[in-house]
Enzyme design. Structure first.
Site, PDB file in Angstrom:
ATOM      1  CG  HIS A   2      -1.658  -1.084   1.640  1.00 37.15           C
ATOM      2  ND1 HIS A   2      -3.010  -1.106   1.437  1.00 37.15           N
ATOM      3  CD2 HIS A   2      -1.353  -2.271   2.218  1.00 37.15           C
ATOM      4  CE1 HIS A   2      -3.511  -2.263   1.854  1.00 37.15           C
ATOM      5  NE2 HIS A   2      -2.528  -2.991   2.333  1.00 37.15           N
ATOM      6  CB  THR A  38       0.743   6.163   4.263  1.00 44.25           C
ATOM      7  OG1 THR A  38       1.626   7.087   3.595  1.00 44.25           O
ATOM      8  CG2 THR A  38       1.564   5.102   4.973  1.00 44.25           C
ATOM      9  CD  GLU A  91      -0.918   1.372   4.635  1.00 45.72           C
ATOM     10  OE1 GLU A  91      -0.517   2.214   3.788  1.00 45.72           O
ATOM     11  OE2 GLU A  91      -2.093   0.975   4.701  1.00 45.72           O
ATOM     12  CG  ASP A 121      -3.243   1.821  -1.839  1.00 47.59           C
ATOM     13  OD1 ASP A 121      -4.407   1.576  -2.217  1.00 47.59           O
ATOM     14  OD2 ASP A 121      -2.764   1.363  -0.786  1.00 47.59           O
TER      15      ASP A 121
HETATM   16 ZN   LIG Z   1      -4.050   0.603   0.705  1.00 51.20          ZN
END
Ligand SMILES: [Zn+2]
Length: 232
Positions: A28, A30, A93, A145
């Site tokens: 991902h 953030t 993340e 993302d």
């Molecule tokens: Zn995400």
């Protein structure tokens, strides 16, 4: 570069459930203005979100949730028949403001730390390379993302995930069928337009052109990915 891991525990996790394999690595960004803000949110019980790790722009790794537990990062998602992506994934993340707050390229030190962390995770959990995925792959209607600037090719070169080199593979099935075979949630009951799923595919595998239209280059990339699946 030595790995720098800082404990930054989050209360936002629960059990994976019995006998759940850990076989997806989900990446991902953030998507917040600052890394500090993201860390605060990931550790805030009210927010009810988390990840196993956050990697800051300078390469510092923050550990939030034990790998044995289920962190809450994927949300409503689907991959290759699995709705409970959180249960069988490790979530990382990666600090970046994202499309909403000034999307920018990921620094080399940060990417080196992501690769190092992922290789360390693979020592404990044998995650197949084709299951190193972005949030947008498993939730194409909601998420972008880690986005088209994320250097998936660099990761693959470092031993993390896939990045097909061939542009000559021939796709033997219709594109949408191939997407489904690879794992994308392109199913009538999910009500996500094919164009949206194709955009997610392009955002990951052909970031130079994201238009929701499967051209011959997309076809050969998908064919190469499927070939990889077949040879496992
Ligand atoms: Zn995400």
């Amino acid at each position: 570069m030595p790995r720098r891991v800082v404990e930054c525990p989050s209360p936002n996790f629960d059990s994976r459930g019995p006998n759940t394999p850990i076989d997806i690595l989900l990446l991902h960004y953030t998507g917040m203005e600052t890394g500090a803000g993201a860390l605060a949110r990931l550790c805030d019980a009210e927010a009810k979100v988390s990840a196993h790790y956050t990697v800051d722009e300078d390469g510092t790794i923050y550990a939030h949730v034990p790998e044995a537990a289920r962190a809450w990062h994927a949300g409503a998602s689907w991959w290759a028949g699995e709705r409970n992506v959180n249960a069988r994934s490790i979530g990382i993340e990666i600090v970046n403001p994202g499309h909403e707050f000034g999307y920018r390229s990921f620094p080399d030190a940060q990417i080196a730390a992501v690769i190092d962390l992922a290789l360390d995770i693979f020592e404990r959990h044998p995650i197949p390379p084709e299951r190193v995925l972005g949030h947008s792959d498993v939730a194409p209607a909601r998420k972008m993302d880690p986005g088209e600037l994320f250097p998936w090719g660099t990761l693959a070169f470092g031993g993390v995930g896939l990045w097909p080199q061939t542009r000559k593979a021939r796709l033997e099935v219709p594109f949408e069928e191939g997407l489904r075979a690879f794992g994308y949630g392109l199913r009538p009951d999910m009500d996500v337009p094919a164009e949206t799923v194709i955009e997610a595919f392009q955002r990951h595998w052909r970031p130079a052109g994201i238009d929701g239209v499967a051209d011959t280059e997309c076809e050969s990339i998908l064919a190469a990915l499927l070939t990889h699946l077949d040879t496992r």
